[in-house]
Design an enzyme around this catalytic site. Structure first.
Site, PDB file in Angstrom:
ATOM      1  N   THR A  14      28.902  29.954 -22.382  1.00 59.43           N
ATOM      2  CA  THR A  14      28.725  31.383 -22.683  1.00 59.43           C
ATOM      3  C   THR A  14      29.873  32.203 -22.079  1.00 59.43           C
ATOM      4  OG1 THR A  14      26.332  31.088 -22.654  1.00 59.43           O
ATOM      5  CG2 THR A  14      27.135  33.347 -22.423  1.00 59.43           C
ATOM      6  N   ALA A  44      38.394  22.668 -19.284  1.00 57.76           N
ATOM      7  CA  ALA A  44      37.542  21.506 -19.003  1.00 57.76           C
ATOM      8  C   ALA A  44      36.133  21.749 -19.523  1.00 57.76           C
ATOM      9  CB  ALA A  44      37.499  21.240 -17.500  1.00 57.76           C
ATOM     10  N   GLU A 130      34.071  38.748  -8.975  1.00 55.72           N
ATOM     11  CA  GLU A 130      33.445  39.980  -9.474  1.00 55.72           C
ATOM     12  C   GLU A 130      32.270  39.694 -10.408  1.00 55.72           C
ATOM     13  OE1 GLU A 130      34.431  43.503  -8.743  1.00 55.72           O
ATOM     14  OE2 GLU A 130      32.358  43.369  -9.389  1.00 55.72           O
ATOM     15  N   VAL A 133      28.090  39.018  -9.338  1.00 58.35           N
ATOM     16  CA  VAL A 133      27.011  39.975  -9.069  1.00 58.35           C
ATOM     17  C   VAL A 133      26.991  41.042 -10.164  1.00 58.35           C
ATOM     18  CG1 VAL A 133      26.035  41.625  -7.419  1.00 58.35           C
ATOM     19  CG2 VAL A 133      27.251  39.603  -6.581  1.00 58.35           C
ATOM     20  N   GLY A 135      26.977  41.023 -13.449  1.00 55.69           N
ATOM     21  CA  GLY A 135      27.751  40.860 -14.687  1.00 55.69           C
ATOM     22  C   GLY A 135      28.922  41.818 -14.798  1.00 55.69           C
ATOM     23  N   ILE A 137      29.245  44.969 -14.180  1.00 54.82           N
ATOM     24  CA  ILE A 137      29.351  46.129 -13.267  1.00 54.82           C
ATOM     25  C   ILE A 137      30.326  45.786 -12.126  1.00 54.82           C
ATOM     26  CG2 ILE A 137      28.090  47.642 -11.682  1.00 54.82           C
ATOM     27  CD1 ILE A 137      25.536  47.028 -13.229  1.00 54.82           C
ATOM     28  N   GLU A 191      19.966  31.519 -16.969  1.00 56.10           N
ATOM     29  CA  GLU A 191      20.697  30.406 -16.373  1.00 56.10           C
ATOM     30  C   GLU A 191      20.333  29.123 -17.100  1.00 56.10           C
ATOM     31  OE1 GLU A 191      22.995  30.828 -13.737  1.00 56.10           O
ATOM     32  OE2 GLU A 191      22.578  32.810 -14.520  1.00 56.10           O
ATOM     33  N   LYS A 206      22.646  36.986  -5.686  1.00 54.89           N
ATOM     34  CA  LYS A 206      23.536  38.147  -5.823  1.00 54.89           C
ATOM     35  C   LYS A 206      23.347  39.099  -4.643  1.00 54.89           C
ATOM     36  CE  LYS A 206      23.199  37.553 -10.800  1.00 54.89           C
ATOM     37  NZ  LYS A 206      22.424  37.858 -11.993  1.00 54.89           N
TER      38      LYS A 206
HETATM   39  P1  NDP Z   1      27.053  27.401 -19.826  1.00 56.61           P
HETATM   40  O1  NDP Z   1      26.035  26.364 -19.533  1.00 56.61           O
HETATM   41  O2  NDP Z   1      26.960  28.186 -21.073  1.00 56.61           O
HETATM   42  O3  NDP Z   1      28.512  26.709 -19.794  1.00 56.61           O
HETATM   43  C1  NDP Z   1      28.895  25.760 -18.847  1.00 56.61           C
HETATM   44  C2  NDP Z   1      30.225  25.140 -19.284  1.00 56.61           C
HETATM   45  O4  NDP Z   1      30.695  24.265 -18.267  1.00 56.61           O
HETATM   46  C3  NDP Z   1      30.115  24.297 -20.562  1.00 56.61           C
HETATM   47  O5  NDP Z   1      31.256  24.489 -21.365  1.00 56.61           O
HETATM   48  C4  NDP Z   1      30.075  22.872 -20.044  1.00 56.61           C
HETATM   49  O6  NDP Z   1      30.640  21.930 -20.941  1.00 56.61           O
HETATM   50  C5  NDP Z   1      30.976  22.986 -18.819  1.00 56.61           C
HETATM   51  N1  NDP Z   1      30.658  22.012 -17.790  1.00 56.61           N
HETATM   52  C6  NDP Z   1      29.504  21.895 -17.077  1.00 56.61           C
HETATM   53  N2  NDP Z   1      29.592  20.874 -16.207  1.00 56.61           N
HETATM   54  C7  NDP Z   1      30.816  20.336 -16.379  1.00 56.61           C
HETATM   55  C8  NDP Z   1      31.503  19.226 -15.799  1.00 56.61           C
HETATM   56  N3  NDP Z   1      30.922  18.481 -14.869  1.00 56.61           N
HETATM   57  N4  NDP Z   1      32.740  18.960 -16.208  1.00 56.61           N
HETATM   58  C9  NDP Z   1      33.336  19.710 -17.162  1.00 56.61           C
HETATM   59  N5  NDP Z   1      32.742  20.769 -17.755  1.00 56.61           N
HETATM   60  C10 NDP Z   1      31.499  21.054 -17.371  1.00 56.61           C
HETATM   61  O7  NDP Z   1      27.081  28.356 -18.546  1.00 56.61           O
HETATM   62  P2  NDP Z   1      27.412  29.926 -18.501  1.00 56.61           P
HETATM   63  O8  NDP Z   1      28.692  30.183 -19.183  1.00 56.61           O
HETATM   64  O9  NDP Z   1      26.217  30.715 -18.884  1.00 56.61           O
HETATM   65  O10 NDP Z   1      27.572  30.145 -16.913  1.00 56.61           O
HETATM   66  C11 NDP Z   1      28.723  29.716 -16.217  1.00 56.61           C
HETATM   67  C12 NDP Z   1      28.678  30.271 -14.802  1.00 56.61           C
HETATM   68  O11 NDP Z   1      28.694  31.692 -14.869  1.00 56.61           O
HETATM   69  C13 NDP Z   1      27.411  29.906 -14.014  1.00 56.61           C
HETATM   70  O12 NDP Z   1      27.753  29.736 -12.659  1.00 56.61           O
HETATM   71  C14 NDP Z   1      26.520  31.123 -14.195  1.00 56.61           C
HETATM   72  O13 NDP Z   1      25.607  31.271 -13.133  1.00 56.61           O
HETATM   73  C15 NDP Z   1      27.555  32.216 -14.179  1.00 56.61           C
HETATM   74  N6  NDP Z   1      27.172  33.457 -14.836  1.00 56.61           N
HETATM   75  C16 NDP Z   1      26.638  33.422 -16.102  1.00 56.61           C
HETATM   76  C17 NDP Z   1      26.299  34.603 -16.744  1.00 56.61           C
HETATM   77  C18 NDP Z   1      25.718  34.636 -18.112  1.00 56.61           C
HETATM   78  O14 NDP Z   1      25.390  35.728 -18.598  1.00 56.61           O
HETATM   79  N7  NDP Z   1      25.588  33.492 -18.799  1.00 56.61           N
HETATM   80  C19 NDP Z   1      26.510  35.894 -16.077  1.00 56.61           C
HETATM   81  C20 NDP Z   1      27.099  35.824 -14.755  1.00 56.61           C
HETATM   82  C21 NDP Z   1      27.405  34.628 -14.176  1.00 56.61           C
HETATM   83  P3  NDP Z   1      29.979  21.666 -22.412  1.00 56.61           P
HETATM   84  O15 NDP Z   1      30.264  22.922 -23.184  1.00 56.61           O
HETATM   85  O16 NDP Z   1      30.720  20.487 -22.961  1.00 56.61           O
HETATM   86  O17 NDP Z   1      28.533  21.424 -22.147  1.00 56.61           O
HETATM   87  N1  HSE Z   2      20.952  34.662 -15.596  1.00 61.03           N
HETATM   88  C1  HSE Z   2      21.608  35.796 -15.073  1.00 61.03           C
HETATM   89  C2  HSE Z   2      20.812  37.045 -15.430  1.00 61.03           C
HETATM   90  C3  HSE Z   2      22.999  35.880 -15.620  1.00 61.03           C
HETATM   91  O1  HSE Z   2      19.905  36.961 -16.268  1.00 61.03           O
HETATM   92  O2  HSE Z   2      21.085  38.101 -14.870  1.00 61.03           O
HETATM   93  C4  HSE Z   2      23.832  36.906 -14.918  1.00 61.03           C
HETATM   94  O3  HSE Z   2      24.159  36.517 -13.633  1.00 61.03           O
END
Ligand code: NDP
Ligand code: HSE
Length: 432
Positions: A14, A44, A130, A133, A135, A137, A191, A206
């Site tokens: 995402t 990656a 940034e 915490v 998103g 903001i 999550e 956060k």
């Molecule tokens: P997703 O699950 O959507 O994406 C995770 C990505 O990481 C995928 O592309 C996955 O690969 C890759 N990945 C996971 N493990 C490995 C590994 N061991 N080696 C290589 N690649 C790997 O997560 P999000 O994008 O939602 O979240 C990412 C981070 O951002 C998290 O820490 C989350 O807490 C934080 N976050 C998320 C928010 C949100 O709104 N979603 C908001 C704020 C923070 P593949 O695509 O092949 O599965």
């Molecule tokens: N899962 C988190 C939320 C993503 O719903 O706020 C943003 O950190």
């Protein structure tokens, strides 16, 4: 010619794919502002065969994140994989290798922030977070930089988009908990393990990061009081409404007169007239009170692809500028002005107490008597006429009392024969 800075993107889910998409979309603007040129050299992922909603050149994708660290052309690695142990080891290696690090991983920073920033300081590399915490903001920048001349008196925040979305849908559309959670998952807010969203720990991570920044010491997660929204029912939302309140998952961070810091995340009744009561859906808001600035309020989307990648892009520009003109700043300034958390039991507030009781004469007197014996005053009572199975709900609003005392009294009430269901005790916040 602008200096080129190589980026390694660890994660293309995402947030990661959003960062790539928006870096392409606003690349020219970002490079003008940063004064450097960013090039994504590797991405990656776990599974190369996974279909991708955002397109990127196939040759950039790798499945071994360490290739990002090993590439001498990459100066900044962006960790957007999620999890704790794997990204911790990855970030450690990236710092050891002298790469600047950006992460949105609040769970990791809340649990291991101290160690990451100590290593970063030793290796003189910068770590940016940034997006960790609230998103989109820019609250990290605000607390770390804009309020640097203030003692922070308190911070109240709605930090979890998923649970705020669920509570909003339960309030406005009368939806049950599970379909509301499913909607939040489909929208990319939750999550990978949505338990963290609903059990309060995502918001607590956060709050820990923000409290640590505001008070200059790493807050121990074991000293944070955390409750989730799992036990809040549609009836609680209705009772709160009748009393003039909304139920929100509120993070409260407060310094007391002795400099002890309270960090609490719990479903909390807040007056409908307070601005946080109008923060709905996936929106987050953070109210910060500083001794010089007074009250401030920040509002925006706390989760989702674009808001979160906006925060990562802000870090990217900062990291790029820092690389082209290095300074002695590593993202966290420790100091000795504070250093201890307030015990959860000592935290004082008003409380909402819902009991399921027998519908017979004398029950109310028994409850009031037990509370009186515990020296806890009753502010108001609602007893709706409708029954829930064999018993009836009794809702009490209780005067200010320490949480420890309230918990003991609640246990005493739960043991009374006339109390027929597990009581629900919720904090109330009057923002004084
Ligand atoms: P997703 O699950 O959507 O994406 C995770 C990505 O990481 C995928 O592309 C996955 O690969 C890759 N990945 C996971 N493990 C490995 C590994 N061991 N080696 C290589 N690649 C790997 O997560 P999000 O994008 O939602 O979240 C990412 C981070 O951002 C998290 O820490 C989350 O807490 C934080 N976050 C998320 C928010 C949100 O709104 N979603 C908001 C704020 C923070 P593949 O695509 O092949 O599965
Ligand atoms: N899962 C988190 C939320 C993503 O719903 O706020 C943003 O950190």
């Amino acid at each position: 010619m602008k200096k080129e800075i190589g980026i390694g993107l660890a994660g293309f889910g995402t947030v990661g794919s959003g960062v790539y998409k928006n870096l392409v979309r606003n690349g020219a603007l970002i490079e003008e502002r940063a004064g450097v040129c960013f090039r994504v050299r590797r991405i990656a992922v776990k599974d190369l065969a996974e279909p991708r909603a955002v397109e990127a050149p196939e040759e950039l994708f790798v499945t071994r994140p360490d290739e990002l660290i090993e590439d001498p052309g990459i100066q900044i690695v962006i960790e957007l994989m999620g999890g704790i142990d794997f990204p911790l080891a990855f970030i450690r290696r990236a710092i050891q290798a002298g790469k600047s690090v950006i992460t949105a991983n609040k769970a990791l920073l809340a649990e291991h922030g101290r160690e990451i920033f100590e290593l970063a300081k030793e290796k003189k590399v910068a770590v940016f977070f940034e997006a960790a915490v609230a998103g989109g903001i820019p609250i990290i920048k605000a607390v770390r930089e804009s309020f640097v001349g203030n003692h922070i008196e308190c911070i109240h925040g709605i930090f979890n988009g998923t649970s705020n979305y669920i509570l909003t849908r339960m309030t406005d559309a009368g939806l049950d908990f599970s379909p509301a959670l499913e909607e939040a998952q489909k929208l990319g807010y939750a999550e990978a393990d949505p338990a963290l969203d609903v059990n309060g720990w995502d918001a607590a991570h956060k709050a820990i990061i923000l409290a640590s920044l505001a008070y200059g010491f790493w807050v121990d997660p074991a000293k944070v009081h955390v409750e989730g929204i799992e036990n809040v029912t549609a009836s609680d939302i209705r009772f709160a409404d009748e009393l003039g309140y909304r139920i929100k998952l509120i993070a409260t961070i407060k310094a007391d007169d002795e400099g002890k810091i309270e960090v609490r995340v719990a479903p909390t009744l807040i007056p409908k007239s307070h601005v946080l009561a109008s923060v709905n859906g996936v929106f987050n808001a953070v109210a910060v009170r500083g001794d010089v600035v007074g009250e401030t309020l920040f509002y925006g989307r706390g989760a989702g692809q674009d808001p979160t990648s906006s925060a990562v892009l802000c870090d990217l520009v900062e990291a790029g500028i820092a690389l082209s003109s290095p300074k002695e700043s590593h993202g966290f300034a420790a100091h000795d002005l504070y250093g201890d958390c307030k015990p959860v039991a000592d935290s004082v507030s008003k409380f909402y107490l819902r009991l399921g009781v027998e519908d017979r004469p004398g029950v109310l007197a028994q409850i009031a008597g037990a509370l009186g014996a515990a020296d806890i005053g009753i502010l108001s009572v609602i007893q709706p006429e409708s029954h829930t199975g064999e018993f009836i709900s009794l809702v009490l609003i209780l005067h200010d009392a320490p949480y420890g005392k309230m918990l003991t009294a609640t246990k005493t009430l739960a043991a009374l024969p006339c109390v027929k269901s597990e009581p629900l005790l919720l904090h109330m916040e009057t923002f004084l």
